[in-house]
Design a protein around this motif. Structure first.
Motif, short mmCIF file in Angstrom:
data_model
loop_
_atom_site.label_atom_id
_atom_site.label_comp_id
_atom_site.label_asym_id
_atom_site.label_seq_id
_atom_site.Cartn_x
_atom_site.Cartn_y
_atom_site.Cartn_z
N LEU A 200 -33.85 -8.97 14.33
CA LEU A 200 -33.10 -9.68 15.37
C LEU A 200 -33.86 -10.33 16.26
CD1 LEU A 200 -30.86 -6.66 16.19
CD2 LEU A 200 -30.18 -8.59 15.06
N ARG A 201 -35.19 -10.11 16.55
CA ARG A 201 -36.01 -10.69 17.43
C ARG A 201 -36.55 -12.29 16.76
NH1 ARG A 201 -41.67 -10.94 17.39
NH2 ARG A 201 -42.86 -11.45 19.42
N ARG A 202 -36.84 -12.16 15.47
CA ARG A 202 -37.36 -13.24 14.89
C ARG A 202 -36.24 -14.33 14.58
NH1 ARG A 202 -39.19 -10.09 10.13
NH2 ARG A 202 -40.70 -9.19 11.45
N SER A 203 -34.82 -13.74 14.69
CA SER A 203 -33.76 -14.40 14.05
C SER A 203 -32.99 -15.47 15.10
CB SER A 203 -32.82 -13.47 13.42
OG SER A 203 -33.43 -12.87 12.22
N ALA A 204 -33.26 -15.34 16.35
CA ALA A 204 -32.79 -16.04 17.29
C ALA A 204 -33.81 -16.55 18.41
CB ALA A 204 -31.63 -15.21 18.20
N HIS A 205 -33.39 -17.70 19.33
CA HIS A 205 -34.31 -18.22 20.31
C HIS A 205 -34.07 -16.96 21.22
CE1 HIS A 205 -35.36 -21.77 18.52
NE2 HIS A 205 -34.17 -22.17 18.38
N ALA A 206 -34.92 -16.92 22.38
CA ALA A 206 -35.00 -15.97 23.47
C ALA A 206 -33.41 -15.89 24.34
CB ALA A 206 -35.84 -16.45 24.50
N PRO B 218 -33.87 -14.93 30.44
CA PRO B 218 -33.99 -16.20 29.70
C PRO B 218 -33.07 -17.32 30.36
CG PRO B 218 -33.59 -14.57 27.92
CD PRO B 218 -33.45 -14.09 29.22
N ARG B 219 -33.78 -18.66 30.29
CA ARG B 219 -33.23 -19.61 31.16
C ARG B 219 -31.60 -19.99 29.97
NH1 ARG B 219 -36.50 -24.80 32.04
NH2 ARG B 219 -37.73 -23.43 33.49
N PRO B 220 -30.56 -19.90 30.89
CA PRO B 220 -29.43 -20.07 30.02
C PRO B 220 -29.29 -21.77 29.38
CG PRO B 220 -29.04 -20.33 32.19
CD PRO B 220 -30.19 -19.83 31.98
N GLY B 221 -28.61 -21.75 28.05
CA GLY B 221 -28.70 -22.94 27.33
C GLY B 221 -27.71 -23.72 28.06
N PRO B 222 -26.98 -24.66 27.25
CA PRO B 222 -25.89 -25.57 27.74
C PRO B 222 -24.73 -24.77 27.73
CG PRO B 222 -26.35 -25.79 25.26
CD PRO B 222 -27.52 -25.01 25.89
N PHE C 116 -37.58 -20.93 11.26
CA PHE C 116 -36.27 -21.54 11.32
C PHE C 116 -35.35 -20.33 11.82
CE2 PHE C 116 -31.87 -22.92 9.40
CZ PHE C 116 -32.22 -24.18 9.30
N VAL C 117 -34.42 -20.86 12.65
CA VAL C 117 -33.22 -20.01 13.34
C VAL C 117 -32.30 -20.73 13.34
CG1 VAL C 117 -34.76 -18.35 14.45
CG2 VAL C 117 -34.02 -20.22 15.70
N ILE C 118 -30.80 -20.01 13.47
CA ILE C 118 -29.60 -20.79 13.48
C ILE C 118 -29.56 -21.10 15.06
CG2 ILE C 118 -27.08 -20.56 13.23
CD1 ILE C 118 -28.51 -20.66 10.70
N ASP C 119 -29.24 -22.16 15.48
CA ASP C 119 -29.00 -22.72 16.90
C ASP C 119 -28.06 -24.03 16.95
OD1 ASP C 119 -30.57 -24.85 16.07
OD2 ASP C 119 -32.34 -23.90 17.27
N ASP C 120 -28.01 -24.62 17.69
CA ASP C 120 -27.04 -25.90 17.70
C ASP C 120 -27.41 -27.19 16.96
OD1 ASP C 120 -25.39 -24.67 19.69
OD2 ASP C 120 -26.38 -25.41 21.47
N PRO D 54 -29.48 -11.85 23.72
CA PRO D 54 -28.40 -10.95 24.17
C PRO D 54 -27.28 -11.16 23.29
CG PRO D 54 -29.46 -11.99 25.99
CD PRO D 54 -30.07 -12.52 24.82
N ALA D 55 -27.02 -12.39 22.83
CA ALA D 55 -25.62 -12.48 22.00
C ALA D 55 -26.09 -11.85 20.53
CB ALA D 55 -25.22 -13.88 21.94
N ILE D 56 -27.23 -11.97 19.95
CA ILE D 56 -27.36 -11.65 18.66
C ILE D 56 -27.41 -10.03 18.56
CG2 ILE D 56 -29.93 -11.74 18.37
CD1 ILE D 56 -29.19 -13.07 15.71
N PHE D 57 -28.17 -9.48 19.58
CA PHE D 57 -28.19 -8.05 19.76
C PHE D 57 -26.78 -7.48 19.95
CE2 PHE D 57 -32.75 -8.42 20.06
CZ PHE D 57 -33.08 -7.10 19.72
#
Length: 438
Positions: free
Chosen positions: A332-338, A190-194, A426-430, A342-345
């Motif tokens: 886990l899959r549906r609770s975070a962006h791509a 996955p493309r890394p975020g900020p 809805f997922v938790i993100d920035d 890795p962080a949520i797993f």
């Protein structure tokens, strides 16, 4: 279920998982024999320390590793970690002191704590369709159960021809084969975020996990699974050898009953989860584990220990165990962006093993200090506590998309597109740091 093996990338990853698990199983047998060589009658203390080091590495290293590896090519990371594990396994036959074993095991398990969450987070990206991913989870559960059966059998066959030191070279072969299979495919990264600070990256997975109601419920159900699983894994030898007076083969069949129950559930779950939501299936599995422990406690209290009753209880516990653990990847899959997977797993890996870190010594202490019935009842009570917490923390009615308001964003922000109030999965993100609120 086997139709998903037509996907070449997933097929190679699944085979990599199997050969690595077989190698790990051989190492488990060899470590027991190595501990006896080094410590004789104190081998139990050596093995207990090894398992404690394993759990500490899993709990402490996984979040840190996910933060460090966030911007590393996924395939290179997995191959490098397989090579590290193989290098450690090469060294194990040559140790002469217990402290050397402890150091090598810490390095080995730290590499596994980095490898496993990254590997697990890759599968939903290779198989984005949820139905296909569910079948992959069931195959993965089967691989773990088959490893518990196949590795001891393979070890017994090899030990008839070679010394136990040679088993570690089988472990090396497993890790090298795993690395070769991972190298043979192209994996999505996955493309890394900020860019974030190391503290933010280290704690991000756990913060997302604990802010998501369904994952808080999953953690509670992990506690229930650890309570029942610890009773099986820690105390089966006492029940079979000391309480029933049976031999080694009876212990193997007793553990096989637990694995057979788990495999049966794993085979049935894909179709069941096509029709039912995850929550009732997982809660029913946890309830079955608690009922198995309480049923066995009642049978022992009334009629004394009996092997058929123990086999039935462990089969039921295995069914429930798989029903709890197999669907967890879907949550886990549906609770975070791509980019956050890795962080949520890694958070799931660390927090679930924290439950085991509690349950393992508790199971041994209860059995040693108070006996079979109090141990069964106490661990069943811990499983029930996990179920009650899951019912409280994980709402029964949980909409996939939540309507919410972003008063903190300008109307021209691309997320709101001119609307203060909107709805989306809805997922938790920035932009969504609290459940249901921006």
């Amino acid at each position: 279920m086997l139709a998903i093996l037509a996907d070449r990338t997933y097929r190679h990853l699944f085979l990599a998982q199997i050969v690595a698990l077989l190698g790990t199983g051989l190492a488990t047998v060899a470590l027991g024999l190595l501990a006896y060589d080094l410590a004789g009658g104190g081998a139990a203390m050596v093995l207990g320390t090894i398992f404690t080091i394993k759990m500490v590495a899993y709990v402490g290293i996984a979040p840190v590793a996910s933060a460090v590896a966030e911007r590393v090519n996924r395939r290179r990371l997995l191959v490098a970690l397989d090579l590290v594990r193989g290098a450690v396994a090469v060294c194990l036959p040559f140790v002469a002191e217990a402290w050397q074993v402890y150091l090598l095991i810490f390095v080995l398990q730290s590499a596994s704590a980095a490898f496993t969450p990254a590997f697990q987070a890759t599968i939903p990206e290779v198989l984005p369709d949820e139905a296909r991913y569910t079948r992959a989870l069931s195959l993965s559960r089967l691989a773990y159960d088959l490893e518990n059966i196949a590795s001891p059998a393979l070890a017994a066959l090899l030990l008839a021809m070679v010394s136990y030191d040679a088993l570690f070279f089988g472990t090396v072969a497993g890790f090298l084969a795993s690395a070769a299979l991972v190298v043979s495919v192209v994996l999505p990264s996955p493309r890394p975020g900020p860019r974030r600070g190391i503290y933010d990256r280290t704690t991000r997975g756990i913060r997302i996990y604990l802010a998501t109601p369904r994952l808080r419920g999953l953690l509670a159900l992990n506690l229930a699974a650890a309570a029942a699983g610890a009773m099986v894994l820690v105390n089966s030898v006492v029940l079979v050898r000391a309480e029933l007076g049976l031999g080694d083969s009876a212990l193997a069949w007793t553990l096989f009953a637990f694995g057979a129950g788990s495999m049966t559930a794993a085979l049935a779950l894909p179709r069941l989860l096509d029709r039912l939501p995850d929550r009732p299936v997982m809660l029913a599995g946890a309830a079955l584990m608690a009922a198995a422990l309480l049923g066995l406690a009642a049978a022992v209290a009334v009629a004394g220990p009996g092997w058929p009753v123990l086999l039935a209880a462990w089969t039921a516990a295995g069914l429930g165990y798989s029903a709890v653990l197999t669907p967890s990847g879907r949550l886990l899959r549906r609770s975070a962006h791509a980019g956050d997977r890795p962080a949520i797993f890694a958070a799931q890996f660390a927090l679930s093993h924290a439950c085991w870190l509690l349950a393992y010594p508790l199971a041994g202490w209860l059995m040693t200090g108070f006996g079979t019935v109090p141990a069964l009842v106490s661990l069943a009570a811990l499983a029930v506590l996990g179920i009650v917490l899951a019912l409280i923390l994980w709402p029964a009615e949980e909409a996939e998309a939540l309507e919410h308001t972003h008063d903190d964003l300008p109307l021209e922000h691309p997320h709101v597109e001119g609307r203060r109030t909107h709805s989306h999965p809805f997922v938790i993100d920035d932009l969504h740091r609290h459940w249901g609120r921006p």
